[in-house]
Structure formats: C-alpha cells, structure tokens
Scaffold this motif. Structure first.
Motif, PDB file in Angstrom:
ATOM      1  N   MET A  11      47.997  43.256  44.701  1.00 55.28           N
ATOM      2  CA  MET A  11      46.594  43.504  44.366  1.00 55.28           C
ATOM      3  C   MET A  11      46.367  43.592  42.858  1.00 55.28           C
ATOM      4  O   MET A  11      45.410  43.000  42.337  1.00 55.28           O
ATOM      5  N   MET A  15      43.854  41.067  40.658  1.00 52.13           N
ATOM      6  CA  MET A  15      42.803  41.680  39.848  1.00 52.13           C
ATOM      7  C   MET A  15      42.850  41.182  38.409  1.00 52.13           C
ATOM      8  O   MET A  15      41.818  40.873  37.803  1.00 52.13           O
ATOM      9  N   LEU A  19      40.132  38.997  36.509  1.00 52.10           N
ATOM     10  CA  LEU A  19      39.629  39.494  35.227  1.00 52.10           C
ATOM     11  C   LEU A  19      39.612  38.386  34.178  1.00 52.10           C
ATOM     12  O   LEU A  19      38.595  38.144  33.513  1.00 52.10           O
ATOM     13  N   VAL A 125      42.512  38.943  48.989  1.00 58.16           N
ATOM     14  CA  VAL A 125      42.304  40.373  49.237  1.00 58.16           C
ATOM     15  C   VAL A 125      42.315  40.662  50.736  1.00 58.16           C
ATOM     16  O   VAL A 125      42.896  41.660  51.177  1.00 58.16           O
ATOM     17  N   ASN A 137      38.619  47.493  48.248  1.00 53.45           N
ATOM     18  CA  ASN A 137      39.276  46.476  47.430  1.00 53.45           C
ATOM     19  C   ASN A 137      38.307  45.397  46.947  1.00 53.45           C
ATOM     20  O   ASN A 137      38.472  44.860  45.851  1.00 53.45           O
ATOM     21  N   LEU A 140      36.888  46.923  44.000  1.00 53.37           N
ATOM     22  CA  LEU A 140      37.773  46.799  42.843  1.00 53.37           C
ATOM     23  C   LEU A 140      37.718  45.394  42.258  1.00 53.37           C
ATOM     24  O   LEU A 140      37.738  45.204  41.032  1.00 53.37           O
ATOM     25  N   LEU A 141      37.650  44.392  43.158  1.00 51.25           N
ATOM     26  CA  LEU A 141      37.522  43.016  42.690  1.00 51.25           C
ATOM     27  C   LEU A 141      36.210  42.843  41.931  1.00 51.25           C
ATOM     28  O   LEU A 141      36.165  42.197  40.880  1.00 51.25           O
ATOM     29  N   MET A 144      36.547  44.130  38.502  1.00 59.88           N
ATOM     30  CA  MET A 144      37.183  43.177  37.594  1.00 59.88           C
ATOM     31  C   MET A 144      36.185  42.127  37.121  1.00 59.88           C
ATOM     32  O   MET A 144      36.228  41.701  35.965  1.00 59.88           O
ATOM     33  N   GLY A 270      33.772  50.092  40.816  1.00 60.48           N
ATOM     34  CA  GLY A 270      35.121  50.599  40.609  1.00 60.48           C
ATOM     35  C   GLY A 270      35.285  52.074  40.892  1.00 60.48           C
ATOM     36  O   GLY A 270      36.410  52.572  40.955  1.00 60.48           O
TER      37      GLY A 270
END
Length: 413
Positions: A11, A15, A19, A125, A137, A140-141, A144, A270
């Motif tokens: 992961m 990421m 990014l 993911v 997740n 979180l992606l 990024m 995030g």
C-alpha cells in the motif's frame, strides 16, 4: 499469510506511485490553458480549444481504460501501470515541444490511450485490502491525490509564470522517474489464482458499463457517481480560464488555489473521513457531501472577489468525502476476481464525464468570456455544475436514504 502480508505492505508503494503521478498532472494543470492560448487569438478561442484538448484525452481514455483494466486482470496490475507511466512521460515531453495546436491535440489522444493509472491504482487497492477497509484506503489514495495537488500546481504555476514549457518538462521527468521507481520497487498485487482470461467483449467500454448495471444495488450508485463526476469535470475544465476572466488570475494564482484544494483533500480524506466514519455510515457521509458540493458549485460562480473562492474551498468539507465513499460502495458490490474489469468500467464512467464536461463547460464559458471582470454571468459554467450536482444529490438522497432505512429496519424484521 506471507503473501497476504506482502500485498498489504505494498500500500505505501502504490501511494507513492499515485503521489508522483498526480504531482506530474498537477504541475501542468495551471499552465495547459496558457500554452493552448499561445496558439489562439482570443479568450473564447482558447476556452473552446482547451475544451477540445481535454475531451480528446478523455475520449481516448474512455475506449482504452476497460481494455487496460481487462489486461491487468490477466497479466497483473504492475505492467499496465508501468505502461501508463511511460506513455504519460512521452505525452508531457512532446507537449512541451509542440509548435502547433494539432500536435498538442494528437499527443493528448496518445496520452489518454495508454493512461489507465487511476483505474489500475483503484484495482490495486481492491486487491490488497478487505472490503471493510476499502473506504479508508480509498481515502488514503485520495489523500495522495491531494498531496500531489498541493505540490504540483504550485510548482507548475511558479514555473509557468516564467515559461509555459518548463512545467511540462518537469512533469515528464517526474513521471519517467516514477516509472523507473515502479519497475524496481512496486510489487504485483494480483496473485495468479485470481487472474482471468482476457476477451475483447469484456474490454468494450459499453459492454463493461452494461455489466456493471447487472450488479445488485450498483446501477443507481453509478448514476449518482456519473453525474457527480460530470459536474467535477465541468468545473475542472472551466476553473483556470474562469478565474482568469473573472479575477485576472495568473498560473501562479491558479496553482495556489489548487494548493488549497489539495490541502483540504489531505485533511479530509487522509484523516477526517475515518473519524466521521466512526460516528456515521459511509452512505450518510456521501449524502451530506452531495448537498454540500451543490451549494459550493453555485457559490463559486456567484462570488465577486477571488479570495472568496478560498472560503468555499475550506467550507466544502463533506464534498471531499463523496468520491471515496461512492468508490467504496461500488467496490464492495463487485466479485474480487473482477476488480480490474469493474474499476476499468468505473474509469469509463469518469472518461464519459471527462468528455462531456469540457464539451459542455468550455463553449458556455466562451460565450460569457467577453463580460468585464467581476461580472456574475462569467460564472455560467459553475451554475451548470450546480444543476448537475443537484440532480446527483436528489438521486443519492432518495436511493441511499431508502437503503439506510432498510438496514435500520432489518433487525426488527
């Protein structure tokens, strides 16, 4: 178990890949309209040409995304992701060297044809996470994405104020480095036992969309997602030239505005998203976000001063929760062996919206580009975005509210 732990440990790698990818895209965002403007003789012409350039990329991606998604189901995510990164690097370098608008348009088509990074990242993911962790997740992606749009547009805007070609050279270099990084570091996420045979029938973007309609409970979610994404793309296509026409913003000013958007995305997707999920379900967050976004679109078009754009960016907290929430709801309805195919189809929805958004927003902006700075009528594309998002909000409130009521009554039944 070791294999599962290895995939979960990947992961951070995906990421970082996302990014750098989004950083490169963010770098060119504030300056692409300026570069296109060097080939045009009026603001209206620049607006239409910019819309065509965005639509050309999206049309190519619409047909290629499910094809590349299906290939990733057969050969794995890693090779398809690397192909997309290499193609985007070439796209950036050739764009920087273009001397005619047709050259830029041609390379945009090529870039769209090989780039399925978003679809493959989403499938990646889905491969490495359990259903109950996907919203987190995807958040979180999304964070990024936000970090990429914090660093990229500011760099691109500052460089673009000096030379409109420099940001494209920097973006190409970063994307090429990203490809090299992925080649040596990024592991494969899809084990051999979960791979599927590739067929052209499933790679047809229209077939892929039709198959998603067969999934129980997903069809209306796709309508909500499609309309919401359409409003977003209409906004994205109009933002840079709108702010130039209405407030006199430069590429640096636009880069700073995307910096603010990126900061909000990182803060919400995030961190705040996970906190809010502890006190209310994802579908309720999506409903609130749809309404919040509708109000924000209208407000962006109405404000008379540039600084007010930042106030709305900060106030639209729940709007940043809509896309990761919808992605999670769709992903959880899909069989684990079909994540690449389904995410390729979801990417096709994005591409349809990416085609329609520029074709709707850019001509509308061209018709109001002659009004004086500060005139409320220049915000016409944003009023269109608000209307589209209002329809998405109405559908989402009805469908998700009904689903929530069914869940609440299930124990009593």
């Amino acid at each position: 178990m070791a294999s599962t732990r290895g995939r979960q440990a990947a992961m951070p790698f995906i990421m970082i890949t996302v990014l750098l990818d989004m950083m490169s895209i963010g770098i060119i965002a504030p300056v692409l309209p300026k570069l296109i403007g060097t080939f045009m003789d009026s603001g209206a012409g620049t607006s239409v040409a910019y819309g065509l350039a965005q639509a050309a990329f999206a049309i190519a991606q619409f047909f290629s995304a499910p094809l590349l998604g299906g290939l990733s189901d057969k050969h794995g995510r890693r090779p398809v992701l690397l192909l997309g990164l290499l193609g985007m690097a070439v796209n950036f370098f050739v764009t920087a060297l273009a001397t005619e608008f047709w050259m830029l348009l041609a390379v945009r088509v090529m870039g769209g044809a090989v780039c399925a990074n978003i679809a493959v990242a989403n499938a990646y993911v889905a491969d490495i996470t359990e259903p109950h962790d996907r919203a987190k997740n995807y958040g979180l992606l999304g964070a990024m994405f936000g970090v990429g749009f914090i660093l990229g547009p500011v760099m691109g805007g500052i460089l673009g104020d000096h030379n409109v070609h420099w940001p494209f050279l920097l973006a190409g270099t970063l994307t090429l480095l990203n490809c090299v990084y992925g080649y040596f570091v990024l592991p494969e996420s899809l084990p051999l036992e979960r791979r599927r045979e590739f067929t052209l029938a499933r790679a047809n973007p229209f077939t892929a969309l039709a198959q998603l309609r067969q999934l129980k409970g997903v069809e209306m979610l796709l309508w909500v997602m499609g309309l919401s994404i359409l409003a977003q793309f209409c906004l994205h296509t109009s933002w840079f030239l709108y702010t130039e026409f209405k407030f006199g913003w430069t590429p640096k000013d636009n880069g700073l505005s995307l910096f603010a958007v990126g900061m909000m995305a990182v803060l919400v997707q995030g961190g705040l998203l996970r906190q809010f999920q502890k006190i209310m379900p994802t579908d309720k967050l999506v409903r609130i976000g749809l309404v919040s976004s509708t109000i924000a679109f209208a407000a962006w078009g109405l404000v008379p001063e540039g600084w007010m754009m930042y106030v709305i960016i900060a106030a639209n907290v729940f709007g940043y929760m809509v896309q990761p929430g919808l992605q999670s709801l769709v992903a959880n309805a899909v069989d684990p062996t079909r994540q690449g195919e389904s995410m390729g189809a979801v990417s096709s929805i994005n591409s349809v919206a990416a085609v329609l958004g520029p074709l709707m927003g850019s001509p509308l902006l061209a018709t109001v580009s002659h009004f004086p700075q500060g005139d409320w009528r220049i915000g016409a594309p944003f009023y269109l975005c608000a209307a589209i998002q209002a329809v998405a909000a109405w559908l989402g409130l009805r469908y998700l509210g009904r689903a929530g009521n069914l869940r609440a009554s299930a124990p009593a039944a």
